[in-house]
Design a protein around this motif. Structure first.
Motif, PDB file in Angstrom:
ATOM      1  N   UNK A 149      -1.163   0.878   5.184  1.00 19.71           N
ATOM      2  CA  UNK A 149       0.030   1.357   5.899  1.00 19.71           C
ATOM      3  C   UNK A 149       1.095   0.274   5.907  1.00 19.71           C
ATOM      4  N   UNK A 150       0.626  -0.978   5.988  1.00 25.93           N
ATOM      5  CA  UNK A 150       1.561  -2.111   5.978  1.00 25.93           C
ATOM      6  C   UNK A 150       2.142  -2.251   4.573  1.00 25.93           C
ATOM      7  N   UNK A 151       3.464  -2.236   4.512  1.00 23.56           N
ATOM      8  CA  UNK A 151       4.147  -2.378   3.220  1.00 23.56           C
ATOM      9  C   UNK A 151       4.273  -3.861   2.898  1.00 23.56           C
ATOM     10  N   UNK A 152       3.563  -4.322   1.888  1.00 21.63           N
ATOM     11  CA  UNK A 152       3.641  -5.729   1.499  1.00 21.63           C
ATOM     12  C   UNK A 152       5.040  -6.057   0.993  1.00 21.63           C
ATOM     13  N   UNK A 153       5.552  -7.276   1.261  1.00 18.19           N
ATOM     14  CA  UNK A 153       6.850  -7.640   0.691  1.00 18.19           C
ATOM     15  C   UNK A 153       6.781  -7.684  -0.837  1.00 18.19           C
ATOM     16  N   UNK A 175     -15.750  -4.379   3.968  1.00 17.33           N
ATOM     17  CA  UNK A 175     -14.502  -3.811   4.486  1.00 17.33           C
ATOM     18  C   UNK A 175     -13.750  -2.982   3.445  1.00 17.33           C
ATOM     19  N   UNK A 176     -12.928  -2.065   3.934  1.00 17.74           N
ATOM     20  CA  UNK A 176     -11.957  -1.328   3.123  1.00 17.74           C
ATOM     21  C   UNK A 176     -10.768  -2.279   2.934  1.00 17.74           C
ATOM     22  N   UNK A 177     -10.512  -2.698   1.707  1.00 19.65           N
ATOM     23  CA  UNK A 177      -9.478  -3.717   1.458  1.00 19.65           C
ATOM     24  C   UNK A 177      -8.082  -3.252   1.867  1.00 19.65           C
ATOM     25  N   UNK A 178      -7.844  -1.949   1.844  1.00 18.13           N
ATOM     26  CA  UNK A 178      -6.548  -1.445   2.312  1.00 18.13           C
ATOM     27  C   UNK A 178      -6.359  -1.756   3.791  1.00 18.13           C
ATOM     28  N   UNK A 179      -7.421  -1.606   4.563  1.00 17.08           N
ATOM     29  CA  UNK A 179      -7.339  -1.910   5.997  1.00 17.08           C
ATOM     30  C   UNK A 179      -7.277  -3.407   6.257  1.00 17.08           C
TER      31      UNK A 179
END
Ligand SMILES: O=C(O)c1cc(C(=O)O)oc(=O)c1
Length: 307
Positions: free
Chosen positions: A20-24, A268-272
């Motif tokens: 959900x977090x948009x990486x720069x 872990x789920x790497x997206x999270x």
């Protein structure tokens, strides 16, 4: 060659969620590994674990899925000082990966130069006893002065209880020094207690020391785990990582640690894991330093303005 995984080995998580977090733009995953594949790049005889395979193609697919632009691939101990899998990944990365190798005293200058040409920019010294056999400090210091001539840095992996004994050696290293996973604090202890204070003092006293604020999944005792959409994972690690990011914003790096060797509890789920970042670097400016400016300065200095 066929390898049998260490009993109880947890394989990396398939199909990670879209963060959900948009990486720069230009974000760097500054700590990840490749494992084998063992058929092509055999695991080292002296290894302390045998992992599942985790190839360069799988790493690059993860990079694209999560939204990273680049990787820093760190030599995993299961490959010992045989850096072929690492170098192969760098050479096939289209310039989007740089690396940290493990070398022995016997390495030649020609071999170091070839690694440099492939994109290696550091060596890793490991002091975690369950992962490696002991290497004498004079040998490490000799390696450090040799690699300093290539403009490389030293990555150190140790556990918090061992910092007092290693302090003088670390302080004498002639290069930039990057600490893996915040020196593995015991997060059941207070963030302002003597153990973590010593780590912060180590960074204050040595302006050449950087830290990766990575591996909450390894350090957490309370969770909750980064699984099933959990947006506030590993809460007990947040104060530690955030303290380091806020006090040393220009000396911190972040990485997934994919494929997460030796986790015993869960994968872990790497997206999270990416969604963990804004909890430890709460502003856009801190996020940009952590994910773009700092890793670019260390690993791709020729592309930054200071070069
Ligand atoms: O804590 C670990 O087990 C671990 C192992 C390795 C490695 O085997 O290279 O690398 C890491 O970053 C962490």
């Amino acid at each position: 060659m066929q390898f049998q995984k260490t009993p109880g080995w947890l394989d990396w998580y398939q199909g990670p969620s879209q963060p959900r977090f948009q990486l720069p733009a230009g974000a760097v995953d500054a700590h990840c590994h490749v494992f084998g594949p063992g058929e092509e790049f055999p695991y080292a005889p002296e290894r302390k674990y045998t992992p599942c395979d985790a190839s360069k193609q799988q790493l690059f697919a993860l990079r694209d899925r999560l939204g990273f632009a680049r990787n820093v691939i760190v030599q995993a101990t299961c490959h010992g000082a045989d850096n072929r899998a690492l170098v192969d990944a760098l050479l096939h990365s289209d310039g989007k990966a740089r690396g940290v190798a493990t070398v022995r005293r016997s390495v030649s200058d020609e071999e170091l130069q070839a690694m440099h040409d492939a994109g290696v920019r550091g060596v890793r010294f490991n002091f975690v006893k369950r992962l490696v056999d002991f290497t004498p400090k004079d040998e490490l210091m000799e390696t450090a002065s040799r690699i300093a001539r290539f403009g490389w840095h030293v990555v150190i992996y140790f556990e918090a209880v061992d910092l007092p004994e290693l302090w003088d050696f670390f302080s004498g290293l002639p290069t930039t020094v990057v600490v893996d996973h915040m020196g593995r604090p015991d997060v059941s202890k207070p963030v302002d207690g003597p153990e973590f204070e010593l780590f912060l003092k180590f960074m204050r006293d040595n302006p050449n020391v950087w830290s990766k604020v990575s591996c909450p999944e390894r350090l957490s005792l309370t969770g909750p785990r980064a699984l099933d959409g959990e947006q506030a994972a590993y809460r007990d690690v947040v104060p530690f990582a955030r303290r380091v990011v806020e006090e040393f914003p220009d000396r911190v790096l972040w990485g997934t640690d994919w494929p997460h060797p030796n986790l015993k509890d869960h994968m872990p789920d790497d997206g999270l894991l990416v969604d963990f970042i804004p909890h430890i670097a709460p502003t856009a400016e801190l996020q940009h330093q952590l994910l773009v400016a700092n890793p670019m300065r260390l690993y791709w200095p020729e592309e930054t303005q200071e070069a």
